[in-house]
Scaffold this motif. Sequence first.
Motif, short mmCIF file in Angstrom:
data_model
loop_
_atom_site.label_atom_id
_atom_site.label_comp_id
_atom_site.label_asym_id
_atom_site.label_seq_id
_atom_site.Cartn_x
_atom_site.Cartn_y
_atom_site.Cartn_z
N GLU A 141 39.33 50.87 35.08
CA GLU A 141 40.19 50.47 36.20
C GLU A 141 39.98 48.99 36.46
O GLU A 141 38.84 48.52 36.56
CB GLU A 141 39.86 51.29 37.45
CG GLU A 141 40.70 50.89 38.67
CD GLU A 141 40.33 51.69 39.91
OE1 GLU A 141 40.56 52.91 39.93
OE2 GLU A 141 39.75 51.07 40.83
N ARG A 142 41.13 48.27 36.58
CA ARG A 142 41.09 46.85 36.92
C ARG A 142 42.06 46.61 38.07
O ARG A 142 43.13 47.22 38.14
CB ARG A 142 41.50 45.99 35.72
CG ARG A 142 40.45 45.95 34.62
CD ARG A 142 40.87 45.03 33.49
NE ARG A 142 39.81 44.90 32.48
CZ ARG A 142 39.92 44.15 31.38
NH1 ARG A 142 41.04 43.45 31.16
NH2 ARG A 142 38.92 44.08 30.54
N SER A 143 41.66 45.68 38.97
CA SER A 143 42.49 45.42 40.15
C SER A 143 42.49 43.93 40.46
O SER A 143 41.52 43.22 40.18
CB SER A 143 42.01 46.21 41.35
OG SER A 143 40.70 45.80 41.72
N ILE A 144 43.62 43.48 41.06
CA ILE A 144 43.77 42.10 41.50
C ILE A 144 44.30 42.13 42.92
O ILE A 144 45.28 42.85 43.22
CB ILE A 144 44.73 41.32 40.59
CG1 ILE A 144 44.18 41.25 39.16
CG2 ILE A 144 44.96 39.92 41.13
CD1 ILE A 144 45.14 40.55 38.19
N VAL A 159 46.82 45.19 43.59
CA VAL A 159 47.52 45.75 42.43
C VAL A 159 46.49 46.31 41.48
O VAL A 159 45.52 45.63 41.11
CB VAL A 159 48.39 44.68 41.74
CG1 VAL A 159 49.14 45.30 40.56
CG2 VAL A 159 49.35 44.05 42.73
N ILE A 160 46.64 47.61 41.06
CA ILE A 160 45.63 48.31 40.26
C ILE A 160 46.28 48.77 38.96
O ILE A 160 47.40 49.26 38.92
CB ILE A 160 45.06 49.52 41.02
CG1 ILE A 160 44.43 49.08 42.33
CG2 ILE A 160 44.05 50.27 40.16
CD1 ILE A 160 43.97 50.22 43.19
N ALA A 161 45.49 48.64 37.86
CA ALA A 161 45.84 49.20 36.55
C ALA A 161 44.67 50.04 36.08
O ALA A 161 43.52 49.62 36.16
CB ALA A 161 46.14 48.09 35.55
N TRP A 208 44.70 43.60 32.52
CA TRP A 208 44.87 43.21 33.91
C TRP A 208 46.32 43.47 34.33
O TRP A 208 47.25 43.20 33.57
CB TRP A 208 44.54 41.74 34.11
CG TRP A 208 43.07 41.44 33.93
CD1 TRP A 208 42.50 40.84 32.87
CD2 TRP A 208 42.04 41.74 34.85
NE1 TRP A 208 41.16 40.74 33.03
CE2 TRP A 208 40.83 41.29 34.27
CE3 TRP A 208 41.99 42.35 36.11
CZ2 TRP A 208 39.61 41.43 34.89
CZ3 TRP A 208 40.79 42.48 36.72
CH2 TRP A 208 39.59 42.03 36.13
N PRO A 209 46.52 43.95 35.53
CA PRO A 209 47.89 44.24 35.96
C PRO A 209 48.68 42.95 36.19
O PRO A 209 48.10 41.89 36.46
CB PRO A 209 47.70 45.03 37.26
CG PRO A 209 46.38 44.57 37.78
CD PRO A 209 45.54 44.33 36.56
N ASP A 210 49.99 43.07 36.07
CA ASP A 210 50.85 41.90 36.31
C ASP A 210 51.02 41.68 37.81
O ASP A 210 51.33 42.62 38.56
CB ASP A 210 52.22 42.12 35.67
CG ASP A 210 52.11 42.14 34.14
OD1 ASP A 210 51.16 41.51 33.62
OD2 ASP A 210 52.93 42.81 33.50
N GLU A 257 50.59 31.21 47.13
CA GLU A 257 49.85 32.43 46.81
C GLU A 257 48.91 32.18 45.63
O GLU A 257 49.18 31.30 44.80
CB GLU A 257 50.79 33.60 46.50
CG GLU A 257 51.61 34.04 47.69
CD GLU A 257 52.52 35.22 47.35
OE1 GLU A 257 53.14 35.76 48.27
OE2 GLU A 257 52.60 35.58 46.15
N ARG A 258 47.86 32.98 45.58
CA ARG A 258 46.89 32.88 44.49
C ARG A 258 46.31 34.26 44.20
O ARG A 258 46.42 35.17 45.01
CB ARG A 258 45.76 31.91 44.84
CG ARG A 258 44.88 32.39 45.98
CD ARG A 258 43.80 31.37 46.30
NE ARG A 258 42.91 31.90 47.38
CZ ARG A 258 41.88 31.21 47.88
NH1 ARG A 258 41.64 29.95 47.44
NH2 ARG A 258 41.14 31.74 48.82
N ALA A 259 45.68 34.40 43.01
CA ALA A 259 45.05 35.67 42.59
C ALA A 259 43.63 35.39 42.14
O ALA A 259 43.32 35.35 40.95
CB ALA A 259 45.87 36.33 41.48
N ASN A 260 42.73 35.20 43.12
CA ASN A 260 41.32 34.88 42.82
C ASN A 260 40.39 36.10 42.93
O ASN A 260 39.26 36.05 42.44
CB ASN A 260 40.82 33.80 43.76
CG ASN A 260 41.38 32.43 43.40
OD1 ASN A 260 41.94 32.25 42.32
ND2 ASN A 260 41.23 31.48 44.31
N ILE A 261 40.83 37.17 43.59
CA ILE A 261 39.96 38.33 43.80
C ILE A 261 40.28 39.36 42.72
O ILE A 261 41.36 39.96 42.69
CB ILE A 261 40.17 38.92 45.20
CG1 ILE A 261 39.89 37.87 46.27
CG2 ILE A 261 39.25 40.13 45.42
CD1 ILE A 261 40.18 38.33 47.68
#
Length: 438
Positions: free
Chosen positions: A207-210, A354-356, A369-371, A378-382
């Motif tokens: 499981e991967r999440s952003i 967002v989870i994959a 990693w999910p799209d 906006e940013r995706a650091n976590i």
Amino acid sequence: VANLSGYTVELDIEETDTLSSLVFKIADVFAVPTTQVGLAHGPRRFTPEDLQSRLRSLGVESGSCLTLIQHGLGLLREDMPPTARVVADERANYVDPVTGKVVVGKVTYVDPAMAGSRPPPSSAVPSFRSIPAQTSKKSKRAKAPSPPRSYAARRSDEHISHKNESGSSVGALVLAGVVFVLVISVAVWFGFGSYEVTAVLADATWERSITPERSELTEHEGWAPPCTPYQYRNWQRGDDVKWVESQGQRIHHYEPIYEDQWTVEHYTEQVVSGQQQRCHTAQVYSHTDVLQFADGTSEHRPVYKDEQVCTMEPTYESVPRTRNMRTSVQVGSDPIYREYYRWAVYEWHRLRTVIASGRRSDGGNGPYWPDVHLGRWERANIRSEQYSLMFEESGGRRLYTQHVDERQWRKAGIGDHFRLRLSVFGNLQGYDLLSEEA
């Protein structure tokens, strides 16, 4: 000589005579053992002139005659203190209840040095000084009273007692130590004890999440802004600060106001009002008895009597008093003002995660990693990721799950055999691939 009175004995006194030799001569005249002759303790050597002088001091006129029974007790006075005052000198014939010996004479004197003394508290029976009389070389000396135990002997007894007490305490400590070791052993066994089983890898999950974030303008108010309006105007601020405004002075807190006040306190004090006499009964020294025994020994025995002892002691009474006491009393409070602010800053706020996820048994691609479609500001650091291996115990009795890193997850394949290490509670502690060991 015991049980004889009124006898006069003529003795030939020679220059080499001692009191012991006189005892032997008197014993020969009366045909009795020397232990029954109570003359004086010795041996002491005297010249004829010295002996004549001693006899004259006892009231004996003739230089060659000695009235034995009438004046023999006076020789006991030679061992008395120099300041002693004799109050009685008498013949006796009874058995002493303390020593069990036959008493043939008693001299009573008062020693001024012992006036007012008390009996020793440690012993119920006072210790007496025994003065043996040397009779003949073949005669046996009377047994002296047992001396008090020496300091070394008392320390030895204390050491033995302490050793016994320490031995019992050591035994208790050993028992407590054994119980402690057993408790620790059981805790270690149940907490850290383990056993092994064989299992096969049934599946592997991932499981991967952003979590994206967006920068938004947020307003705040309070006492501590990121910067003051003056600093903001002079560019002494961060890039995320939009504006800062002062709201004027506001009450921040209150400080108490104290005032000293005097009050009258009433109390009582114990003061001396007089004296009163308190009396009690105590044993004090009366006199000393010198007992002459039939075996030639003697004892100095102090005698004590009950006496009323009085002392003057102060008496007290309670007297009322007053005194001024200063106390601090809070009479009010002062408000403390500080500058209050409102400000706005750009802050990052989290958006929907967002989870994959997937599992190896479903096929498909590996972990990815999910799209995430990011907009302006906006940013995706976590980011977070998790990998798990699912083991099935041989026989299909139980499933176990182990969290691993990505390298271990990719290395393990479905159907591989593993040796699992389990705690006594059935928790999975570790695993090893059997094929690698082979």
